[in-house]
Design a protein around this motif. Structure first.
Motif, mmCIF file in Angstrom:
data_model
loop_
_atom_site.group_PDB
_atom_site.id
_atom_site.type_symbol
_atom_site.label_atom_id
_atom_site.label_comp_id
_atom_site.label_asym_id
_atom_site.label_seq_id
_atom_site.Cartn_x
_atom_site.Cartn_y
_atom_site.Cartn_z
ATOM 1 N N GLY B 216 0.848 -1.115 -0.098
ATOM 2 C CA GLY B 216 0.012 0.119 -0.025
ATOM 3 C C GLY B 216 0.776 1.267 0.120
ATOM 4 O O GLY B 216 0.055 2.364 -0.026
ATOM 5 N N ALA B 218 2.851 3.997 -1.369
ATOM 6 C CA ALA B 218 2.613 4.702 -2.931
ATOM 7 C C ALA B 218 3.741 4.916 -3.750
ATOM 8 O O ALA B 218 3.791 4.977 -4.715
ATOM 9 C CB ALA B 218 1.572 5.702 -2.950
ATOM 10 N N ASP B 219 4.814 5.016 -2.626
ATOM 11 C CA ASP B 219 6.155 5.497 -3.443
ATOM 12 C C ASP B 219 7.066 4.695 -3.084
ATOM 13 O O ASP B 219 7.572 4.666 -1.684
ATOM 14 C CB ASP B 219 6.535 7.015 -3.116
ATOM 15 C CG ASP B 219 5.417 7.894 -3.889
ATOM 16 O OD1 ASP B 219 5.762 8.261 -5.040
ATOM 17 O OD2 ASP B 219 4.295 8.124 -3.280
ATOM 18 N N SER B 233 5.428 4.772 -8.161
ATOM 19 C CA SER B 233 5.377 6.162 -7.866
ATOM 20 C C SER B 233 3.992 6.363 -7.955
ATOM 21 O O SER B 233 3.378 6.458 -8.912
ATOM 22 C CB SER B 233 6.155 6.999 -9.031
ATOM 23 O OG SER B 233 6.100 8.275 -8.752
ATOM 24 N N GLY B 234 3.469 7.266 -6.772
ATOM 25 C CA GLY B 234 2.066 7.610 -6.778
ATOM 26 C C GLY B 234 1.187 6.365 -7.022
ATOM 27 O O GLY B 234 0.126 6.314 -7.510
ATOM 28 N N GLY B 235 1.628 5.214 -6.459
ATOM 29 C CA GLY B 235 1.008 3.792 -6.436
ATOM 30 C C GLY B 235 0.864 3.243 -7.935
ATOM 31 O O GLY B 235 0.255 2.007 -7.998
ATOM 32 N N ARG B 236 1.578 3.844 -8.680
ATOM 33 C CA ARG B 236 1.644 3.084 -10.197
ATOM 34 C C ARG B 236 3.016 2.702 -10.557
ATOM 35 O O ARG B 236 4.171 3.426 -10.016
ATOM 36 C CB ARG B 236 1.204 4.186 -11.198
ATOM 37 C CG ARG B 236 -0.272 4.357 -11.096
ATOM 38 C CD ARG B 236 -0.687 4.993 -12.263
ATOM 39 N NE ARG B 236 0.179 5.902 -13.167
ATOM 40 C CZ ARG B 236 0.254 6.602 -14.157
ATOM 41 N NH1 ARG B 236 -0.933 6.302 -14.808
ATOM 42 N NH2 ARG B 236 1.245 7.414 -14.715
ATOM 43 N N LEU B 238 6.358 2.662 -12.515
ATOM 44 C CA LEU B 238 6.911 3.560 -13.284
ATOM 45 C C LEU B 238 7.228 2.691 -14.725
ATOM 46 O O LEU B 238 8.352 1.706 -14.420
ATOM 47 C CB LEU B 238 8.011 4.146 -12.892
ATOM 48 C CG LEU B 238 8.496 5.336 -13.559
ATOM 49 C CD1 LEU B 238 7.846 6.653 -13.273
ATOM 50 C CD2 LEU B 238 10.223 5.351 -13.215
ATOM 51 N N LEU B 334 13.350 10.156 -7.002
ATOM 52 C CA LEU B 334 11.929 9.662 -7.164
ATOM 53 C C LEU B 334 11.306 9.801 -5.608
ATOM 54 O O LEU B 334 9.938 9.768 -5.633
ATOM 55 C CB LEU B 334 12.139 7.994 -7.326
ATOM 56 C CG LEU B 334 12.820 7.617 -8.660
ATOM 57 C CD1 LEU B 334 13.215 6.181 -8.580
ATOM 58 C CD2 LEU B 334 11.841 8.013 -9.674
ATOM 59 N N ASP B 335 11.995 10.379 -4.753
ATOM 60 C CA ASP B 335 11.287 10.530 -3.393
ATOM 61 C C ASP B 335 10.555 9.538 -2.925
ATOM 62 O O ASP B 335 9.179 9.523 -2.658
ATOM 63 C CB ASP B 335 10.844 11.921 -3.353
ATOM 64 C CG ASP B 335 9.946 12.361 -2.086
ATOM 65 O OD1 ASP B 335 10.378 12.133 -1.204
ATOM 66 O OD2 ASP B 335 9.325 13.151 -2.141
ATOM 67 N N GLU B 337 8.852 6.510 -0.292
ATOM 68 C CA GLU B 337 8.964 6.592 0.995
ATOM 69 C C GLU B 337 9.665 5.226 1.690
ATOM 70 O O GLU B 337 10.221 5.443 2.891
ATOM 71 C CB GLU B 337 7.296 6.111 1.396
ATOM 72 C CG GLU B 337 6.437 7.402 1.054
ATOM 73 C CD GLU B 337 5.093 6.725 1.210
ATOM 74 O OE1 GLU B 337 4.617 6.531 2.223
ATOM 75 O OE2 GLU B 337 4.292 6.690 -0.018
#
Lengths: 403, 403
Positions: B216, B218-219, B233-236, B238, B334-335, B337
């Motif tokens: 879960g 997202a990053d 990235s953002g849950g998707r 890349l 990519l920042d 988490e």
């Protein structure tokens, strides 16, 4: 567009009507002029739903009808286009030596572009906010004077921005912990529309995505030589977990390179940033202290390069090679279709691009066709243009203006 | 999940019913057990639509009812959960010294995990396809023998994969231009379900996203020391313009480092790849020729490190520092988490992580809180697990199984 692979924490479909309204607007934006039947056929929505949504959008001044067309099978249909007459978004940019404001209407047309010379780094945050607010007020007055309503305002800054519109650190401006969104909202006395702040790299790449010659390219990187690259991947801005994605300025490029402000050596920004380029190619430019207004210096470099000045041309090739190494890293990691050079890199592109492309051909491992590297055509107002577009995002997401 | 900022070339809303069905399934996956009323309240869909969709999903064996609950206001409601009894996805992995197959049901439960020792690099593509097909057939027989239906199969390979399931180049296997999806479909005699191929980094990060302790997030970035990082990235996922995003193996890390297979020196893969680590820490391992089965060698390194062997511990700290430099680049760009280490990096994590984290603390510019770097807990079958999950994607996207 339904994204199927996002296991989002807010994964519910949300307001279906808002999503459907966005789908109608998007369809008209991409395919105007088009009829209600076209919209229904292409969105999968039933005709009654489309009629109801279009009615709402016409009533709110987001779509308009343009008369009939008979150029089709069946009875003539009323054609729809985006309506630019009622709403605009504003975008502002804090550059090193200027402030810029751009207004864009819902149809994507630019309504105004104004610049004001301003040295934000020497002025400090308070004076900068006052100057930004003054420029914004003038633009708001102009826009409302022509009967339009401002839906939002987004400011681009040369540094990361957190979710509350605070700029934690923007070395180019000498800022630390500036609550820009809140300060600007106060200075504009709560103007009744949303005020956003974003990294100008994100806004610049958003502008390219919508307005430049690469509009619609789903995988796009925008580089200015500044601290941050704007990255669009799969059609979406890459933001990262805290909104700080795209930091590229301190990529190690040249192990024994020049000292960087971060304390290390040979970072990308210390090699290809605007300060670094002026310092390398025009050693005399620093005789009278630090350069604050870079434009005349970049123009001098252009003139020398055009005149065939050897040291300047050799220097630009070196800058291009070093930039190329960073582009290789970006290409390997992000696999973009196009890398767009903005800012002073765009101004110097005729001399940089051959070296960038040579480096890419030598070093990139991605299978051909190799990525395209091109100069931006949007000028120094790219991020302001992207800000104006971003300010229209809630309407484009299907929310009706309150007005 | 409706993505609003994608100016996609296929931007239309598409089949609304499919999207709504996906929203219902996703809601139940995240919130089960839940009632039809809960689903309606949280998705914004009306109750009649939810009832109709749930009816379909129960009929097709994707959801099931679990009796009533009275633990709520109003009359008791029938609760829904995902139904794992009817459908599975299969995931296969071609590792350097083994083949793995995993089956996962629609409820996310693992149905089987099998391994077979196999040296794909020495066997070549034809023999590898035959061995993969044999393993897949056994798994299909087992799964269908328990009354389940296979909805799809996805194979992970250590290299990029194009949109047609062709592997253009996988140096770890010595493959060039192998049409793996087509060959496997032929070998399985068109089994009647989709066969996909993806880079194992993408499948491994997908597995982390769904099944690991960071599910879960997202990053998320997943690194194995192999050529490719898996990036969410953002849950998707890349993917990049051609599906080749995440290439990190040839990031320049150490200017005068060891020679890399690509012809340059000091690339990340030449420093922290499994071959490179074995070569550095166990110089005697190569006495009898190249190492093909790395697991025993990695176990020897673990044993030496546990025993406090100085050269091995010093070497692991060096590897960790060098890995840390690449992690810094990924974090800046990519920042994420969380950065998850898989493969041999997970096995050696107790000795690598302190050095990676130290490098990150020294060098990353992103404002705190700094990213977490952790070892994967999914083991070497991570990408097979991700493949099995990927094979269920069309159902999760709201399409009903044909069966």
């Amino acid at each position: 567009m339904i994204s199927i692979d996002r296991p989002s924490r807010t994964a519910d479909l949300g307001d279906v009507r808002v999503a459907n309204r966005a789908a109608v607007l998007r369809h008209v934006r991409l395919h105007a002029p088009c009829s209600r039947a076209d919209v229904a056929a292409r969105t999968g929505l039933n005709k009654a739903t489309v009629s109801s949504l279009v009615g709402e959008l016409v009533e709110h001044g987001l779509l308009r009808e343009t008369g009939l067309t008979e150029n089709r099978v069946g009875r003539p249909a009323t054609m729809l286009v985006l309506d630019g007459s009622r709403y605009v978004g504003l975008g502002l940019r804090i550059g090193a030596d200027e402030l810029v404001v751009v207004a864009v209407d819902v149809a994507g047309e630019r309504v105004l572009t104004w610049r004001r010379a301003f040295a934000a780094a020497t002025a400090g945050p308070d004076e900068t906010v006052a100057a930004l607010a003054a420029l914004a007020r003038r633009a708001i007055n102009r826009v409302t004077g022509t009967g339009r309503t401002v839906l939002g305002l987004t400011v681009g800054v040369p540094g990361p921005v957190d979710a509350d519109g605070v700029v934690p650190a923007a070395p180019a401006l000498g800022w630390r912990g500036v609550p820009l969104a809140a300060a600007l909202r106060r200075a504009l006395r709560d103007p009744g529309f949303p005020i956003g702040v974003d990294t100008d790299a994100n806004l610049a790449v958003s502008a390219e995505l919508r307005h430049g010659p690469y509009a619609g390219t789903a995988d796009l990187v925008h580089l200015t030589g500044g601290p941050t690259a704007g990255v669009v991947s799969g059609g979406r801005l890459l933001r990262g977990g805290r909104g700080f994605a795209g930091e590229i300025g301190h990529l190690p490029v040249l192990p024994d390179g020049p000292a960087c402000g971060c304390g290390r050596r040979g970072c990308l920004a210390a090699l290809v940033g605007v300060d670094a380029v002026v310092r390398r190619l025009l050693p005399d430019a620093l005789q009278d202290g630090p350069v604050t207004d870079h434009l005349p210096e970049i123009e001098r470099i252009q003139a020398l390069a055009r005149a065939g000045n050897d040291p300047v041309r050799t220097g630009l090739t070196e800058v291009g090679r070093q930039l190329g190494r960073a582009v290789c890293v970006l290409v390997d990691l992000l696999d973009p279709e196009v890398v767009v050079l903005g800012g002073h890199l765009a101004a110097l592109a005729p001399w940089l691009l051959p070296a960038v492309r040579a480096e890419l051909a030598d070093r990139t491992l991605a299978p051909p066709p190799v990525v395209r590297v091109e100069a931006s055509t949007l000028g120094s107002e790219a991020s302001a243009l992207g800000g104006a577009t971003a300010a229209l995002a809630t309407v484009e997401a299907g929310h009706l203006p309150a007005a």
